[in-house]
Structure formats: structure tokens, C-alpha cells
Design a protein around this motif. Structure first.
Motif, short mmCIF file in Angstrom:
data_model
loop_
_atom_site.label_atom_id
_atom_site.label_comp_id
_atom_site.label_asym_id
_atom_site.label_seq_id
_atom_site.Cartn_x
_atom_site.Cartn_y
_atom_site.Cartn_z
N ASN A 43 5.15 -9.82 9.92
CA ASN A 43 4.06 -9.94 10.57
C ASN A 43 2.91 -9.90 9.45
O ASN A 43 1.85 -10.76 9.67
N VAL A 44 3.02 -9.09 8.46
CA VAL A 44 2.03 -8.95 7.28
C VAL A 44 2.01 -10.24 6.74
O VAL A 44 0.84 -10.96 6.58
N ALA A 48 0.79 -0.50 4.11
CA ALA A 48 0.18 -0.51 5.62
C ALA A 48 1.50 -0.01 6.49
O ALA A 48 1.02 0.09 7.83
N GLU A 49 2.52 0.20 6.24
CA GLU A 49 3.64 0.55 7.09
C GLU A 49 3.73 -0.38 8.34
O GLU A 49 3.95 0.19 9.32
N ARG A 50 4.01 -1.65 7.78
CA ARG A 50 4.02 -2.61 8.92
C ARG A 50 5.18 -3.71 8.23
O ARG A 50 5.55 -3.75 7.20
N ASN A 51 5.85 -4.34 9.47
CA ASN A 51 7.07 -5.34 9.28
C ASN A 51 6.54 -6.59 8.47
O ASN A 51 5.05 -6.94 8.34
N ALA A 97 2.92 -4.68 2.77
CA ALA A 97 3.65 -4.27 4.00
C ALA A 97 3.86 -2.80 4.01
O ALA A 97 4.06 -2.11 4.88
N ALA A 123 -5.27 -5.54 13.63
CA ALA A 123 -4.25 -5.44 12.58
C ALA A 123 -4.80 -5.98 11.34
O ALA A 123 -4.30 -5.76 10.30
#
Length: 117
Positions: free
Chosen positions: A78-79, A72-75, A69, A49
């Protein structure tokens, strides 16, 4: 300039520093070196990740953590955590405006098979 991530024995930092100094004396920018004592330690820090984030950040260019974020299409949370750790490791920098960026053209992971453990 590239970042070289490697497995290195204790005490090899002095050898690496001498190599970087020799490169600097020739007027070249030395590569950034990041060493870990084992492959396990390396991959605990440079997770898939986090490596994906470096790739996405390099492609989109300097941006906010929120923008990264989304790209990257992430939360976001978390990023944010991953970027904070990558910044501590020296693989990500912040601009004066607070945007994050990757200061390297490439990240090269050197993994001698004899030292994998």
C-alpha cells in the motif's frame, strides 16, 4: 519552499504560471503548485493515508519505501502504491540512490468554500 495544493478553475493555470514566473524573476524559488478541479478530486488523490505518509517521510528524511512502510507502520504494498502516486503528482522525489523524500517544508491545501463540491 512549500507545495500549494488548490482548487482551481479551468484556465487558471496561465495565471498561476505568470505568478511563478514573477517570483522567479525576483530571484526567489517559486512554490510548487498542484491544482485540482474540485475538492472531491483533490481528496481522492490526497487521502488521509497519503498525507500521513508525507508527514512521516518529512520527519524521517529520505529513505527506502520499505523503510517508510516500517516507520509508518503500514503494509509495504500500500505504501509503494501511495508513494508512486505522490511521486506522479510531484509531491515526492527519488534521490539518485532510489530513496524517496519530500522536497518541501510544508504542504498547504487551499480550499475556497465557495468552490467545494
Amino acid at each position: 519552499m512549500k507545495a500549494i495544493v488548490e482548487i482551481a478553475k479551468r484556465g487558471s493555470a496561465v495565471r498561476a504560471a505568470r505568478q511563478q514566473l514573477a517570483v522567479a524573476r525576483r530571484g526567489q524559488a517559486p512554490d510548487f503548485r498542484l491544482s485540482f478541479e474540485s475538492a472531491r478530486a483533490l481528496f481522492a488523490e490526497l487521502t488521509p493515508a497519503r498525507l500521513d505518509l508525507l508527514d512521516t517521510l518529512r520527519r524521517v528524511g529520505p529513505c527506502s519505501v520499505y523503510g517508510l512502510a516500517k516507520a509508518a507502520e503500514r503494509n509495504y504494498s500500500n505504501v509503494h502504491t501511495d508513494i508512486a502516486r505522490l511521486e506522479e503528482l510531484g509531491l515526492v522525489e527519488r534521490t539518485e540512490e532510489g530513496a524517496v523524500s519530500v522536497p518541501f517544508d510544508a504542504v498547504e491545501i487551499v480550499l475556497p468554500l465557495a468552490q467545494v463540491a
